[in-house]
Design a protein around this motif. Structure first.
Motif, PDB file in Angstrom:
ATOM      1  N   GLY A 145       9.517  72.563 -63.009  1.00  0.00           N
ATOM      2  CA  GLY A 145       9.396  71.717 -61.828  1.00  0.00           C
ATOM      3  C   GLY A 145       9.942  70.317 -62.005  1.00  0.00           C
ATOM      4  N   LEU A 146      10.760  70.098 -63.017  1.00  0.00           N
ATOM      5  CA  LEU A 146      11.378  68.771 -63.181  1.00  0.00           C
ATOM      6  C   LEU A 146      12.621  68.705 -62.302  1.00  0.00           C
ATOM      7  N   ILE A 147      12.532  67.905 -61.243  1.00  0.00           N
ATOM      8  CA  ILE A 147      13.661  67.836 -60.316  1.00  0.00           C
ATOM      9  C   ILE A 147      14.545  66.648 -60.679  1.00  0.00           C
ATOM     10  N   SER A 176       5.059  53.889 -65.362  1.00  0.00           N
ATOM     11  CA  SER A 176       4.011  54.739 -64.820  1.00  0.00           C
ATOM     12  C   SER A 176       4.557  55.656 -63.715  1.00  0.00           C
ATOM     13  N   GLY A 177       4.161  56.922 -63.762  1.00  0.00           N
ATOM     14  CA  GLY A 177       4.549  57.859 -62.702  1.00  0.00           C
ATOM     15  C   GLY A 177       5.964  58.406 -62.806  1.00  0.00           C
ATOM     16  N   THR A 178       6.637  58.206 -63.932  1.00  0.00           N
ATOM     17  CA  THR A 178       8.022  58.690 -64.045  1.00  0.00           C
ATOM     18  C   THR A 178       8.098  60.150 -64.481  1.00  0.00           C
ATOM     19  N   GLY A 179       6.970  60.738 -64.900  1.00  0.00           N
ATOM     20  CA  GLY A 179       6.993  62.158 -65.273  1.00  0.00           C
ATOM     21  C   GLY A 179       6.835  62.394 -66.764  1.00  0.00           C
ATOM     22  N   LYS A 180       6.165  61.477 -67.454  1.00  0.00           N
ATOM     23  CA  LYS A 180       6.046  61.614 -68.917  1.00  0.00           C
ATOM     24  C   LYS A 180       5.250  62.862 -69.301  1.00  0.00           C
ATOM     25  N   GLU A 181       4.165  63.090 -68.579  1.00  0.00           N
ATOM     26  CA  GLU A 181       3.356  64.257 -68.936  1.00  0.00           C
ATOM     27  C   GLU A 181       4.108  65.560 -68.606  1.00  0.00           C
ATOM     28  N   LEU A 182       4.830  65.537 -67.505  1.00  0.00           N
ATOM     29  CA  LEU A 182       5.602  66.727 -67.116  1.00  0.00           C
ATOM     30  C   LEU A 182       6.642  67.047 -68.202  1.00  0.00           C
ATOM     31  N   LEU A 327      14.021  64.804 -54.493  1.00  0.00           N
ATOM     32  CA  LEU A 327      12.574  64.840 -54.684  1.00  0.00           C
ATOM     33  C   LEU A 327      11.849  64.877 -53.345  1.00  0.00           C
ATOM     34  N   TYR A 330      12.062  68.337 -52.066  1.00  0.00           N
ATOM     35  CA  TYR A 330      11.195  69.211 -52.857  1.00  0.00           C
ATOM     36  C   TYR A 330       9.728  69.058 -52.434  1.00  0.00           C
ATOM     37  N   PHE A 331       9.279  67.782 -52.326  1.00  0.00           N
ATOM     38  CA  PHE A 331       7.869  67.559 -51.990  1.00  0.00           C
ATOM     39  C   PHE A 331       7.582  67.925 -50.531  1.00  0.00           C
ATOM     40  N   VAL A 363       7.797  58.502 -59.327  1.00  0.00           N
ATOM     41  CA  VAL A 363       7.711  59.811 -58.653  1.00  0.00           C
ATOM     42  C   VAL A 363       6.313  60.056 -58.095  1.00  0.00           C
ATOM     43  N   ARG A 364       5.287  59.554 -58.815  1.00  0.00           N
ATOM     44  CA  ARG A 364       3.933  59.793 -58.309  1.00  0.00           C
ATOM     45  C   ARG A 364       3.763  59.127 -56.942  1.00  0.00           C
ATOM     46  N   GLU A 367       5.574  61.167 -54.352  1.00  0.00           N
ATOM     47  CA  GLU A 367       4.839  62.417 -54.098  1.00  0.00           C
ATOM     48  C   GLU A 367       3.660  62.153 -53.157  1.00  0.00           C
TER      49      GLU A 367
END
Ligand SMILES: Nc1ncnc2c1ncn2[C@@H]1O[C@H](COP(=O)(O)OP(=O)(O)OP(=O)(O)O)[C@@H](O)[C@H]1O
Ligand SMILES: [Mg+2]
Length: 443
Positions: A145-147, A176-182, A327, A330-331, A363-364, A367
């Motif tokens: 799901g990394l767009i 923050s919110g750039t998708g690090k955990e993803l 994005l 996608y969302f 991104v957060r 979203e």
């Protein structure tokens, strides 16, 4: 096993002809199809002609080196696994081989069994990687799901792929919110450890006094209230990956303990004198520029280097160009499907604002905004006046005078309506227009 090995093709690259012959004989006896090349240039040519599953390459060769070849394979032949060999074993050599993307490092001299074991493991890893990739591709066409299609995100995807094939520690940085955990999840779930646990730990969210017992566990009676022996996150993540989120928030005392785990690959449960071996891959993340935190004396430099073996930096959303549009698309699709509503569209003016906004929450933030718009939307078209006013203001502020009179009017009408709690009679009086005109203007 024998049917599987027969289909696999291995390319061996070494400038020592004797070594080449010995390895070739062993592998052919083992049931593999084997090609050989005495230099990297020959190997590159062969890779273009034949489908190669595994490249076994010497590191030290005249001309193009083994590391360059590894890099070439990683970038151009994603479906090939790599084993590096060398007659000059050194830690540095091993680190550089693995960092550039080799799956395994084999110092010469090695026995036939060691060679066959390494080949078996590398090919198993390859099959796993291929099957996960095809499952993911079947699901939604992007890795987990990394767009993104911008060059900066393509670089991230390449780094994720390299990190997935190497066992080294990874540091993921980004706002923050750039998708690090993803990204951390993508590294885990497309790598050899995918079937073992991925364990996220928020280092900033657990009080320093609890972090040690959470990470390493404790034995019964270690402290008041320790009625049972309890495993920590490291034991839970055995054979898998531990994700140390917000690593810069970890206190200096814990940093020393973590450094020891990285060096010795073993943990001490609280109040236990016996170390426990753990096989855990560490992926850490930070939204701070860690070298600055090191300079301030709040993060150990040696730990920073240990963590930063593979470094993945996520660009802020505002630097990803048209990825913003991808994005949004996608969302919109995702949330409309979930809410069982038709997909919303954006007017040109709204799109302009979305593209020029600074997106401090990345991104957060995008979203959340799309989710909110989908839920609130009364018709399918979202105009600039449907966007949060702060967003409209800052996007326009950033690009100078770009708003039309209609935009400004739309804003003003909304503000007036808000000030009279939506009462159209009162609003039309303030605006100096009749109710019908107001209705036409607000749709
Ligand atoms: N490239 C992307 N494509 C699709 N969704 C994404 C992408 N990047 C991030 N997201 C989504 O954005 C949200 C935030 O991502 P994530 O939690 O990974 O960010 P983060 O960098 O860890 O944030 P924080 O620093 O706040 O912890 C998640 O819901 C995630 O699914
Ligand atoms: Mg996060």
């Amino acid at each position: 096993m024998s049917t599987r090995t027969k289909e696999k093709t291995i390319l061996v690259v070494d400038d020592a002809i004797d070594t080449l012959e010995v390895i070739k004989r062993n592998l052919t006896d083992g049931g593999y199809r084997v090609f050989t090349a005495a230099h990297a240039a020959g190997a590159i040519e062969l890779l273009d002609r034949a489908r190669i599953d595994l490249v076994i390459t010497d590191m030290k060769m005249p001309g193009v080196s083994g590391s360059d070849l590894i890099r070439h394979v990683r970038e151009n032949h994603r479906d090939a696994e790599i084993i590096a060999i060398t007659g000059y074993p050194s830690i540095q050599g091993a680190v550089s081989a693995v960092k550039t993307g080799a799956f395994e490092y084999l110092p010469k001299p090695f026995t036939d069994t060691e060679l066959m074991d390494a080949v078996g493991k590398a090919l198993d890893n390859l099959s796993l990687r291929q099957s996960i990739r095809s499952q993911l591709a079947a699901r939604d066409g992007s890795p987990l799901g990394l767009i993104g299609e911008s060059e900066s995100m393509r670089q991230v995807f390449r780094a994720v792929e390299k990190a997935a094939t190497a066992p080294a520690t990874v540091l993921v940085s980004g706002e923050s919110g750039t998708g690090k955990e993803l990204v951390a999840r993508a590294v885990h779930y497309t790598g050899a450890r995918a079937s073992a646990p991925f364990v996220p730990v928020n280092c900033g969210g657990i009080p320093e006094s609890l972090l040690e017992s959470e990470l390493f566990g404790y034995v019964k009676g270690a402290f008041t209230g320790a009625f049972e022996t309890r495993a920590g996150f490291f034991q839970t993540a055995d054979a898998g990956t531990i994700f140390l989120d917000e690593i810069s928030e970890m206190g200096l005392t814990m940093q020393v303990k973590l450094l020891r785990v990285l060096q010795d690959r073993e943990v001490y449960m609280i109040a236990s004198r016996r170390p426990q071996k753990v096989d855990v891959r560490i992926v850490a993340s930070t939204n701070k520029h860690l070298p600055d935190v090191v300079k301030k004396g709040l993060f150990r430099e040696d730990l920073f280097y240990r963590l930063n073996v593979i470094s993945i930096t996520l660009p802020p959303l505002r630097e990803r160009g048209d990825d913003i549009l991808l994005l949004i698309h996608y969302f919109v699709n995702r949330f409309s499907r979930e809410a069982n509503k038709p997909a919303i569209r954006f007017s040109t003016a709204a799109m302009h604002i979305l593209k020029n906004y600074f997106w401090p929450g990345n991104v957060r933030e995008l979203e959340n905004l799309v989710q909110c718009l989908v839920i609130m939307a009364e018709n399918e078209l979202i105009d600039s006046c449907d966007l949060p006013s702060l967003m409209r203001f800052s996007a326009n502020h950033r690009t100078g005078f770009t708003r039309t009179l209609a935009d400004v009017e739309c804003d003003y009408i909304r503000n007036v309506l808000a000030s009279v709690n939506g009462n159209k009679t009162k609003a039309s009086k303030i605006l100096g227009i009749d109710r019908k005109t107001l209705r036409d203007k607000t749709g």
